[in-house]
Each structure stands twice: as C-alpha cells, then as structure tokens.
Scaffold this active site. Structure first.
Site, PDB file in Angstrom:
ATOM      1  N   ASP A   1      -7.873  -5.306  -0.013  1.00  0.00           N
ATOM      2  CA  ASP A   1      -8.355  -6.287  -0.967  1.00  0.00           C
ATOM      3  C   ASP A   1      -8.225  -7.501  -0.852  1.00  0.00           C
ATOM      4  O   ASP A   1      -8.690  -8.377  -1.488  1.00  0.00           O
ATOM      5  CB  ASP A   1      -7.830  -5.821  -2.330  1.00  0.00           C
TER       6      ASP A   1
ATOM      7  N   HIS B   1       0.765  -1.243  -0.136  1.00  0.00           N
ATOM      8  CA  HIS B   1      -0.086   0.016   0.033  1.00  0.00           C
ATOM      9  C   HIS B   1       0.785   1.171   0.008  1.00  0.00           C
ATOM     10  O   HIS B   1       1.892   1.108   0.638  1.00  0.00           O
ATOM     11  CB  HIS B   1      -0.786   0.025   1.273  1.00  0.00           C
TER      12      HIS B   1
HETATM   13  C1  LIG Z   1      -0.679  -0.960  -3.768  1.00  0.00           C
HETATM   14  C2  LIG Z   1       0.732  -0.555  -4.784  1.00  0.00           C
HETATM   15  C3  LIG Z   1       0.117  -0.118  -6.075  1.00  0.00           C
HETATM   16  C4  LIG Z   1       1.438   0.479  -4.115  1.00  0.00           C
HETATM   17  O1  LIG Z   1       2.552   0.767  -4.689  1.00  0.00           O
HETATM   18  P1  LIG Z   1       3.844   1.751  -4.432  1.00  0.00           P
HETATM   19  O2  LIG Z   1       3.364   2.518  -3.066  1.00  0.00           O
HETATM   20  O3  LIG Z   1       4.153   2.711  -5.603  1.00  0.00           O
HETATM   21  O4  LIG Z   1       4.973   0.789  -3.939  1.00  0.00           O
HETATM   22  P2  LIG Z   1       6.139   0.651  -4.975  1.00  0.00           P
HETATM   23  O5  LIG Z   1       5.683  -0.007  -6.262  1.00  0.00           O
HETATM   24  O6  LIG Z   1       7.308   1.579  -4.805  1.00  0.00           O
HETATM   25  O7  LIG Z   1       6.839  -0.672  -4.177  1.00  0.00           O
HETATM   26  C5  LIG Z   1       8.029  -0.596  -3.312  1.00  0.00           C
HETATM   27  C6  LIG Z   1       8.696  -1.994  -3.457  1.00  0.00           C
HETATM   28  O8  LIG Z   1       8.016  -3.187  -2.953  1.00  0.00           O
HETATM   29  C7  LIG Z   1       7.470  -3.935  -4.171  1.00  0.00           C
HETATM   30  N1  LIG Z   1       6.173  -4.300  -4.232  1.00  0.00           N
HETATM   31  C8  LIG Z   1       5.074  -3.494  -3.851  1.00  0.00           C
HETATM   32  N2  LIG Z   1       3.966  -4.405  -3.783  1.00  0.00           N
HETATM   33  C9  LIG Z   1       4.447  -5.405  -4.343  1.00  0.00           C
HETATM   34  C10 LIG Z   1       3.707  -6.606  -4.450  1.00  0.00           C
HETATM   35  N3  LIG Z   1       2.343  -6.667  -4.102  1.00  0.00           N
HETATM   36  N4  LIG Z   1       4.219  -7.813  -4.683  1.00  0.00           N
HETATM   37  C11 LIG Z   1       5.516  -7.532  -4.682  1.00  0.00           C
HETATM   38  N5  LIG Z   1       6.284  -6.703  -4.769  1.00  0.00           N
HETATM   39  C12 LIG Z   1       5.713  -5.690  -4.407  1.00  0.00           C
HETATM   40  C13 LIG Z   1       8.086  -3.304  -5.378  1.00  0.00           C
HETATM   41  O9  LIG Z   1       8.459  -3.768  -6.550  1.00  0.00           O
HETATM   42  C14 LIG Z   1       9.140  -1.990  -5.004  1.00  0.00           C
HETATM   43  O10 LIG Z   1      10.349  -3.016  -4.773  1.00  0.00           O
HETATM   44  P3  LIG Z   1      11.626  -2.412  -4.962  1.00  0.00           P
HETATM   45  O11 LIG Z   1      11.991  -1.327  -3.840  1.00  0.00           O
HETATM   46  O12 LIG Z   1      12.685  -3.430  -5.097  1.00  0.00           O
HETATM   47  O13 LIG Z   1      11.763  -1.858  -6.316  1.00  0.00           O
HETATM   48  C15 LIG Z   1       1.551  -1.929  -4.707  1.00  0.00           C
HETATM   49  O14 LIG Z   1       2.045  -2.372  -3.466  1.00  0.00           O
HETATM   50  C16 LIG Z   1       1.045  -2.944  -5.514  1.00  0.00           C
HETATM   51  O15 LIG Z   1       0.866  -3.086  -6.894  1.00  0.00           O
HETATM   52  N6  LIG Z   1       0.229  -3.979  -4.736  1.00  0.00           N
HETATM   53  C17 LIG Z   1      -0.538  -5.074  -5.341  1.00  0.00           C
HETATM   54  C18 LIG Z   1      -1.922  -4.425  -5.924  1.00  0.00           C
HETATM   55  C19 LIG Z   1      -2.576  -4.146  -4.950  1.00  0.00           C
HETATM   56  O16 LIG Z   1      -3.034  -5.061  -3.921  1.00  0.00           O
HETATM   57  N7  LIG Z   1      -3.537  -3.089  -4.925  1.00  0.00           N
HETATM   58  C20 LIG Z   1      -4.608  -2.639  -4.006  1.00  0.00           C
HETATM   59  C21 LIG Z   1      -4.026  -1.690  -3.155  1.00  0.00           C
HETATM   60  S1  LIG Z   1      -5.028  -1.119  -1.860  1.00  0.00           S
END
Ligand SMILES: CC(C)(COP(=O)(O)OP(=O)(O)OC[C@H]1O[C@@H](n2cnc3c(N)ncnc32)[C@H](O)[C@@H]1OP(=O)(O)O)[C@@H](O)C(=O)NCCC(=O)NCCS
Length: 331
Positions: A262, A205
């Site tokens: 979710d 998140h």
């Molecule tokens: C929610 C979300 C979009 C937040 O994204 P964000 O704040 O931009 O986080 P980031 O993409 O910067 O992630 C930080 C790190 O964690 C990793 N990461 C984040 N969510 C991850 C996941 N669900 N699975 C695997 N790795 C994940 C990223 O690859 C990144 O790794 P790095 O530092 O080695 O590059 C992301 O966690 C995600 O895609 N989750 C899955 C989708 C989901 O459940 N969405 C509902 C949100 S309520």
C-alpha cells in the site's frame, strides 16, 4: 469467458435508485459493500446453498463483471456525474476506466500506459493467502451464505486502515507531511511513540519481515509511469524520503518494518486520476478474483465444515455482583 463477462456487465436499472439515495459524500467502500450484497436480491436463482458447477460459474461471472460497474457508479455518484455503461469493444480494465472517466461531454480513451498500469496493479493485488478480508470471505462463506454476501463481508474487512484502507491513509499521511514542511522526523518520532496511536501507514506486514516484493515492483513502476505520463508528483518524492528515513532508523530496522504493497500504489492511482477515497475500492477490484478463488475452493471441498474458531475463557471464574433489587437507581 470474455464474452460472458461482457454480457453480464449490466446491473438491474432499479439498482441505480440505490446509488442516488446515498449522500454525495458517502465513502465508495460503504456503497460497494452494500451494493455487492444487494446483487443477491436481483439474482435469487443464484442463492442456492448447494450450487452445481454451472450455477457457481454463473454467479462468479456475474460478480466479476458487475463489481467494476458498481465501483464506477459509486464514484460517479460521489462526483454527481451521469452513470456510464460498458462498451462492447473494450477489455475489462479499459471498460472500467471508461465508466469512471467518460462524461457526456468527453469520451475517455485510456492511454496504453494507464491501461497497462491498472492491469499490473490488479494482478499484484489478486491474492495473498489468509489475509483479513480473504479469511472473512471464507468465514462467511463457510456457513453457506451466498457468494454476494461473502464478498460483501470481504469488502468491509478490507476497508480498515490496517488492511486495504492503508492505501488511502498513506496518501493522506504523505499530504500531511507535505503540509508540515516535509518534517519526516516528526512523523517517524510519532510512529515510534508508544503513547501515540499513529503508525507509519504502508509500513509493516504480518507475514513479510523483509521488503514486500509487491512494493518494490510498484516503486520502480512509479518512476516509469510518472515519467511516461509526464507527471512530477512531489508526494512520490516525499514517499521515497520517508522510506529512506524509516529504513535507517533502528526502531524500524529492529522490528523489520518495510514498505508494504500500500505504500506506493496510491502514487500510481493518483497519476491515473483516481481520487483518494477510491483507492481501497481499486484494491477490492484487484483482490476480487482471489476472494472468489478461495470461496470456490472451500465450497467445492467435500469435507468443508462451518468455520468455528474456539475461544478459551481466561477471565475470573467467579464475579461478585449486587442483586438488582439492592442497587441504587440514582447510581
Ligand atoms: C500491517 C500491520 C497491521 C501488521 O501488524 P502486526 O503483524 O500485528 O505487527 P505488530 O503490531 O505486532 O508490530 C510489531 C511491532 O512493530 C510496531 N509496528 C508495526 N507496524 C508499525 C508501523 N506501521 N509504524 C510503527 N510501528 C509499527 C508495533 O508497534 C510493534 O512494536 P512493539 O514490538 O514495540 O510493540 C502493522 O504493521 C501496521 O499497522 N502497519 C500500518 C498499516 C498498514 O500499512 N497496513 C497495510 C498492511 S498490507
């Protein structure tokens, strides 16, 4: 207010033709966003760019009431069943369940357990500050586009799997894991592999760097509701197993990736009988009051200005190009 919400639960009969024109396999989020925007066609009196308090309240009441009808009709269309109308004696949530699951052959009477569970789910989803869809509603509304158009844009933003669409993706992922002999490690490894676009859905998140409090409520609630309904769902066990595997893995620990709202909501929706492609629609219904509250706060602010993010260009200052006359048409 309850009476007004009930009164406005009918949609223009012509709108039923729209539903019938969508292919049966249409995703209900596509139908919902289009139909919410289409409401503006039937309520031209509510499209003023500077509505007064009474007009704003009318638009909000109509939207709150009609969206659940549109959502239920989208479902009925997808399963090829007749549309069902609201019943005056039922509350908001019961009416939605009734419109979803009543058929000409069987009146659906939701149990108190299911009614309460959906109420809790809606409340937990009601608002979450500047998430992607809420910011979208504010962005669109800031141009003084009408509420129907602004909310329709919010529905589209919510649809993506990184936002509300994650609830559908989570169950699809858990089903894949079930079909794959519950090989958690394989999916954890895929999520960690930077060359693989796969992410563990329902994890991580932007704001929460600890366990999402909504997820912990829902996890406990799954235990309770499944027991009350007498349902044994192997997908719930897989979700708990996957959570345990992820939360003991250094990759997830270091990045502070925990289950979000979710991760467990879909287990509850399944138990209530909703098909997977309706999960994000349910999120939209829950989030609707939050979107509307943000829109209302914004348009009532005398200092409101159109949203206009600035962009800083960091590309090359000069780029060479071949004048059109000197280009080889054969490529
Ligand atoms: C929610 C979300 C979009 C937040 O994204 P964000 O704040 O931009 O986080 P980031 O993409 O910067 O992630 C930080 C790190 O964690 C990793 N990461 C984040 N969510 C991850 C996941 N669900 N699975 C695997 N790795 C994940 C990223 O690859 C990144 O790794 P790095 O530092 O080695 O590059 C992301 O966690 C995600 O895609 N989750 C899955 C989708 C989901 O459940 N969405 C509902 C949100 S309520």
């Amino acid at each position: 207010f309850k009476d007004k919400v009930l009164l406005h639960s009918l949609i223009h009969e012509d709108m039923k033709n729209f539903f019938n024109s969508y292919p049966g396999h249409a995703h209900p989020m596509a139908i919902l966003s289009s139909m919410v925007c289409s409401l503006s066609v039937y309520h031209p009196e509510l499209l003023k760019p500077n509505p007064n308090a009474k007009e704003t309240s009318q638009t909000i009441t109509r939207l709150l009431s009609k969206v659940r009808v549109l959502a239920a009709f989208a479902y009925k269309r997808s399963v090829g069943e007749a549309f069902v109308y609201t019943r005056p004696e039922l509350d908001y949530v019961s009416n939605f369940l009734h419109m979803m699951f009543t058929t000409p052959m069987r009146a659906y009477e939701p149990s108190e357990t299911i009614r309460k569970a959906l109420d809790v789910l809606f409340i937990l989803h009601a608002d979450h500050e500047q998430n992607c869809s809420t910011s979208t509603v504010r962005m669109v509304g800031s141009s003084k586009a009408n509420l129907f158009a602004s909310i329709s844009a919010g529905v589209c933003a919510l649809w993506g799997p990184l936002h509300g669409g994650a609830n559908q993706s989570v169950i699809e992922m858990l089903e894949d894991i079930a079909d794959d002999d519950c090989n958690y490690k394989k999916y954890i490894d895929k999520a960690k592999d930077k060359n693989d676009p796969f992410r563990l859905m329902g994890f991580g998140h932007r704001v929460y760097k600890s366990y999402d409090p909504r997820a912990s409520i829902l996890k406990k609630y799954c235990d309770q509701i499944l027991e009350q309904l007498g349902i044994v769902d192997p997908i719930f066990d897989i979700a708990k197993g996957l959570e345990e595997a992820a939360l003991t893995d250094p990759y997830f620990i270091e990045r502070k990736l925990y289950p979000n709202v979710d991760f467990y909501s879909g287990v509850l929706y399944r138990a209530m009988g909703f098909p997977t492609n309706m999960f994000t629609v349910l999120f939209a219904l829950g989030r609707l009051p939050g979107w509307i509250a943000h829109w209302k706060e914004m348009i009532e602010d005398p200092g409101m200005r159109i949203a206009r993010p600035r962009q800083i260009y960091v590309g090359p200052k000069l780029r060479d190009y071949t004048p059109i006359g000197q280009r080889n048409p054969a490529g």
